[in-house]
Scaffold this motif. Structure first.
Motif, PDB file in Angstrom:
ATOM      1  N   ASP A 184      33.732  26.974  43.765  1.00 32.66           N
ATOM      2  CA  ASP A 184      35.560  25.922  44.282  1.00 32.66           C
ATOM      3  C   ASP A 184      36.465  27.298  44.562  1.00 32.66           C
ATOM      4  N   LEU A 185      36.026  28.471  43.854  1.00 32.33           N
ATOM      5  CA  LEU A 185      36.735  29.600  43.874  1.00 32.33           C
ATOM      6  C   LEU A 185      37.301  30.502  45.464  1.00 32.33           C
ATOM      7  N   LEU A 186      35.419  30.194  45.994  1.00 30.29           N
ATOM      8  CA  LEU A 186      35.439  30.393  47.283  1.00 30.29           C
ATOM      9  C   LEU A 186      36.491  29.770  48.129  1.00 30.29           C
ATOM     10  N   ASN A 187      36.532  29.109  47.881  1.00 29.89           N
ATOM     11  CA  ASN A 187      37.153  28.527  49.339  1.00 29.89           C
ATOM     12  C   ASN A 187      38.860  28.272  48.653  1.00 29.89           C
ATOM     13  N   ARG A 188      38.675  28.825  47.874  1.00 26.18           N
ATOM     14  CA  ARG A 188      40.443  28.962  47.488  1.00 26.18           C
ATOM     15  C   ARG A 188      41.622  29.890  48.176  1.00 26.18           C
ATOM     16  N   SER A 189      42.098  30.315  48.590  1.00 19.26           N
ATOM     17  CA  SER A 189      42.990  31.294  49.061  1.00 19.26           C
ATOM     18  C   SER A 189      43.062  32.918  47.677  1.00 19.26           C
ATOM     19  N   VAL A 190      42.485  33.459  48.460  1.00 24.71           N
ATOM     20  CA  VAL A 190      41.758  35.150  47.923  1.00 24.71           C
ATOM     21  C   VAL A 190      42.925  35.664  46.883  1.00 24.71           C
ATOM     22  N   ASN A 191      42.666  34.650  46.137  1.00 24.50           N
ATOM     23  CA  ASN A 191      43.018  35.281  43.981  1.00 24.50           C
ATOM     24  C   ASN A 191      44.055  34.380  44.189  1.00 24.50           C
ATOM     25  N   GLU A 192      44.418  33.677  45.013  1.00 24.44           N
ATOM     26  CA  GLU A 192      46.010  32.605  44.851  1.00 24.44           C
ATOM     27  C   GLU A 192      45.952  31.707  42.951  1.00 24.44           C
ATOM     28  N   GLY A 193      46.581  31.729  42.127  1.00 25.85           N
ATOM     29  CA  GLY A 193      45.942  30.729  41.099  1.00 25.85           C
ATOM     30  C   GLY A 193      44.750  31.233  40.133  1.00 25.85           C
ATOM     31  N   PHE A 194      44.282  32.009  40.774  1.00 27.36           N
ATOM     32  CA  PHE A 194      43.050  32.574  39.932  1.00 27.36           C
ATOM     33  C   PHE A 194      43.438  32.813  38.051  1.00 27.36           C
ATOM     34  N   SER A 195      42.715  32.610  36.995  1.00 29.91           N
ATOM     35  CA  SER A 195      42.684  32.943  36.446  1.00 29.91           C
ATOM     36  C   SER A 195      42.719  34.651  36.423  1.00 29.91           C
ATOM     37  N   GLY A 196      43.323  35.495  34.948  1.00 31.38           N
ATOM     38  CA  GLY A 196      43.356  37.190  35.328  1.00 31.38           C
ATOM     39  C   GLY A 196      41.075  36.822  35.185  1.00 31.38           C
ATOM     40  N   GLY A 197      40.464  36.056  33.904  1.00 31.28           N
ATOM     41  CA  GLY A 197      39.307  36.637  34.266  1.00 31.28           C
ATOM     42  C   GLY A 197      38.660  36.077  35.617  1.00 31.28           C
ATOM     43  N   GLU A 198      39.166  35.322  36.445  1.00 33.01           N
ATOM     44  CA  GLU A 198      38.926  35.113  37.887  1.00 33.01           C
ATOM     45  C   GLU A 198      38.821  35.745  38.670  1.00 33.01           C
ATOM     46  N   LYS A 199      40.323  36.544  38.701  1.00 33.21           N
ATOM     47  CA  LYS A 199      39.941  37.563  39.650  1.00 33.21           C
ATOM     48  C   LYS A 199      39.291  38.352  39.327  1.00 33.21           C
ATOM     49  N   LYS A 200      39.314  39.337  37.949  1.00 30.80           N
ATOM     50  CA  LYS A 200      37.988  39.881  37.871  1.00 30.80           C
ATOM     51  C   LYS A 200      36.765  39.940  38.175  1.00 30.80           C
ATOM     52  N   ARG A 201      35.829  38.934  37.654  1.00 31.82           N
ATOM     53  CA  ARG A 201      34.873  38.357  38.996  1.00 31.82           C
ATOM     54  C   ARG A 201      35.189  38.178  39.936  1.00 31.82           C
ATOM     55  N   ASN A 202      36.124  37.830  40.490  1.00 33.10           N
ATOM     56  CA  ASN A 202      36.206  37.828  42.291  1.00 33.10           C
ATOM     57  C   ASN A 202      35.605  39.407  42.342  1.00 33.10           C
ATOM     58  N   GLU A 203      36.358  40.298  41.948  1.00 31.82           N
ATOM     59  CA  GLU A 203      35.711  41.600  42.390  1.00 31.82           C
ATOM     60  C   GLU A 203      34.784  42.266  42.264  1.00 31.82           C
TER      61      GLU A 203
END
Lengths: 250, 482
Positions: free
Chosen positions: A136-155
């Protein structure tokens, strides 16, 4: 691969880097450690070409090219990747859409065929597993509402998809709990290979328990004051930065 | 246009006494505004007496009014006597002879939008002999609409063919004396669109003026009237994404929408008139009065606009929510670049019970542009349980532009719920750098960020319009950063 010589850089008229030397070969992992304000993030930003960072002296040779001559996007095309310390939110821009634009911009500028939707999707599916990225993180807006961990994982997920030659990880461990740190580190480890060089910028030794560097450098007051193997990090952890700063100054 | 010259001589012959010397056969009237000019226009259009009277009444009222100065706009004085108020469609000899004579920048934009060559010529005003595809398309559509009982025709045709409808509804939403520009339009309007959807009919296609523009040159004072009878539904698209050249600097249109019980009107606009050059020279002044009357219970009107053109935009598409449970919506993206100025927003007037309105406004300013959002939410005493939600976001590019927000709220019924959210942000260097670092070029990055900002509005546009609008936004803001 990367050769930094006597690098001096200013931010808003304040000199932050004061003659930094660093030589990294293909396939090596170097950790840059140092106290707050020592210039770690400045180094990462100078290498990526961020606006507002003025190089006043020195040179950076990357893959046979003068890195400082290249615009930020040209550095990306040449295989330089920065995993941001604070990944920005871009409202309304789909995460996977940005990534597709990035992949194809890079491919295009390398003279490679752009990926179509199907090819891209299968690439994404494959890489998602590396960092256990939630769909579900793929189809969300870039980093918007991501937790700190999710942001780093996305990187790290982006790094996996873009397959850079030189990856600079700017405090990727900050703000991660132990589980997230493990996942992110495993992702990074799986991306290590003989051609890919990695710079780990970090404040804590903790990250280096999971990602074993080949070399550790201590940055203080804009210069590398001590270099060594992984054992240097352990020593730092035990004795603190003050110890080394004072020893080296003496 | 067919003219009955005998009839016209009768009507305007007397005007000659007052020095009205324009030859009746000529297609352009001399500059200046007077009762004679209005009589001339009305005669040219073979209008009935009542309509001429209606125009003259508007004119006489207009004479007592002054240019509005309350908007956050810097407007050079307009000399209304220096404007020519009627000119028939241009003859082929007047326009550029070929695309070689057209501003190369304009052509570049057409290329980027992927507009076919023939259409480029048309839009740029080049004489074209070949028949457009769209003409045949339009003919096919006309048949289909007629089968459904939908009336969709030029305004002047409606005056002749459906006078009872025009007489009943014209000026019933925007009275002739409503405001300075509406009064001017009422006095001198030349043409526009007329739409009537009969009871219970769902219009079988999106109605678009795009298919009609080569049939009639609507000119600078456009008048549009759309009536959705009980339980009918219509989606109307106005404008087109390609920048349109126009000789006339002043545009003052009026659009009136009437939604009867259970009816729904969706009105989408893409406005891309010539904005003037980088130094602020030239460009269209666009003063528009758009208003919808949700007259029946459970009726709904939705305005969606993408405003990227014009040197000056003055525009507040509004909804009067009279019917109980009626719904008004306003979705807007306004972009101002270089020296462009825009003062735009909406008015939601809640009168009926359980009426709801939604306002989503996205303003983008770049270079030296100034932009204002101006909105009124009015909850009347009678509007039990009325609800409004307003979201008003501004995006600034660079540090010389400005964004201003003027929200007005008047609530006279304590059961109402009114919410207002506003944000102003700068297109972040950090956002831009993030994209660049991923290998995306600045131009594409700006485009992506801006389109992301506008997403909530674009999703309200009909599909093919939304795609074009996205492209248009990128082109409009090219070179706006850095």
């Amino acid at each position: 691969m990367l050769n930094i010589q006597d690098l001096h850089a200013k931010v808003e008229d304040k000199e932050i880097l004061k003659g930094l030397n660093l030589n990294i070969k293909a396939g090596e992992v170097h950790a840059i450690m140092g106290p707050n304000g020592s210039g770690k993030s400045t180094l990462a930003n100078v290498l990526a070409g961020k606006n507002g960072y003025e190089v006043t002296k020195g040179s950076v040779e990357y893959d046979g090219k003068d890195l400082l001559e290249l615009a930020p996007e040209e550095r990306a095309w040449a295989g330089v990747f920065l995993a941001f310390q604070y990944p920005v939110e871009i409202p309304g821009v789909n995460n996977v859409y940005l990534l597709k634009a990035a992949v194809n911009a890079i491919r295009k500028n390398r003279g490679e065929q752009e990926l179509d939707a199907v090819e891209f999707l299968s690439l994404v599916k494959e890489k998602m597993k590396l960092v256990k990225m939630k769909e579900d993180l793929l189809n969300r807006s870039v980093n918007e509402g991501f937790s700190g961990g999710e942001k780093k994982r996305n990187e790290i997920f982006q790094m996996a998809v873009l397959e850079p030659k030189l990856a600079i990880l700017d405090e990727t461990d900050s703000g991660l709990d132990i589980d997230a740190l493990k996942i992110v580190s495993e992702g990074v480890n799986s991306l290590r290979n003989e051609e890919r060089s990695i710079i780990l910028v970090t404040h804590y030794q903790r990250l280096l328990d999971y990602i074993k560097p080949d070399y550790v450098h201590v940055l203080s007051n804009g210069k590398i004051i001590k270099s060594g193997g992984p054992e240097l990090a352990l020593e730092l952890e035990e004795k603190g930065y003050d110890w080394i700063v004072e020893t080296e100054a003496a | 246009m067919s003219t009955n010259s005998e009839n016209m001589d009768d009507l305007v012959g007397k005007d000659y006494e007052h020095g009205f010397v324009t030859d009746i056969d000529s297609d352009t009237v001399a500059a200046g505004l007077s009762e004679e000019t209005i009589a001339f226009i009305s005669a040219k259009k073979e209008e009935p007496e009542w309509l001429l009277e209606w125009r003259l009444k508007a004119y006489r009222h207009w004479l007592t009014m002054e240019d509005p100065t309350w908007a956050h706009l810097d407007i050079e004085h307009i000399d209304y006597q220096a404007i020519s108020y009627y000119s028939a469609p241009k003859s082929k000899d007047d326009g550029p002879k070929s695309l070689d004579e057209v501003d190369p920048k304009l052509l570049e934009t057409y290329e980027k939008l992927g507009i076919p060559l023939q259409e480029q010529k048309f839009l740029a005003g080049v004489a074209v002999d070949a028949v457009f595809d769209s003409v045949s398309v339009a003919t096919t559509f006309k048949g289909k609409l007629a089968d459904a009982g939908v009336i969709f025709c030029p305004f002047s045709e409606a005056v002749k063919e459906h006078p009872e409808l025009v007489k009943k509804y014209l000026g019933s939403v925007v009275p002739a004396a409503d405001n300075f520009f509406a009064a001017l339009n009422s006095a001198v309007f030349t043409d526009g669109s007329f739409v009537y959807i009969p009871k219970g009919v769902r219009c079988p296609m999106e109605l678009s003026t795009y298919f009609r523009i080569n049939a009639s040159n609507t000119g600078q004072f456009e008048r549009t009237l759309i009536i959705a009878d009980e339980a009918s539904h219509v989606s109307y698209l106005e404008g087109c994404t390609a920048p349109m050249r126009d000789e006339n600097q002043l545009h003052a249109a009026v659009v009136e929408l009437v939604a009867l019980e259970d009816a729904e009107i969706k009105y989408s606009t893409v406005q891309n008139w010539y904005p003037g050059d980088e130094n602020g020279v030239g460009g269209i002044y666009n003063f528009v009065t758009k208003r919808a009357d949700c007259r029946g219970n459970n009726s709904k009107v939705s305005w969606t606009q993408v405003e990227t053109g014009s040197a000056i935009t003055w525009k507040y598409p509004s909804c009067i929510l009279k019917g109980d449970n009626s719904v008004g919506e306003f979705y807007s993206v306004a972009v101002t670049n270089n020296h462009q100025q825009a003062d735009t927003g909406t008015k939601m007037i809640h009168i009926g019970k359980n009426t709801t309105s939604t306002i989503i406004s996205k303003g983008i300013s770049a270079k030296k542009a100034q932009q204002a959002y101006r909105g009124l939410v009015k909850i009347s005493k009678s509007a039990e349980n009325a609800r409004n939600y307003t979201q008003c976001d501004s995006l600034l590019m660079g540090d010389q532009c400005g964004a201003h927000t003027f929200p007005y709220i008047e609530a006279k019924n304590s059961s109402a719920t009114v919410e207002h959210e506003a944000t102003t942000s700068k297109i972040g260097d950090d956002q831009l750098f993030y994209c660049l670092q991923r290998g995306i070029k600045e131009e594409d990055a700006v485009n992506m960020i801006v389109n992301g900002f506008c997403k909530e509005v674009f999703k309200e546009l009909p599909m093919e319009f939304a795609v074009e609008a996205q492209k248009l936004l990128g082109i409009t803001l090219e070179g706006a950063v850095g």
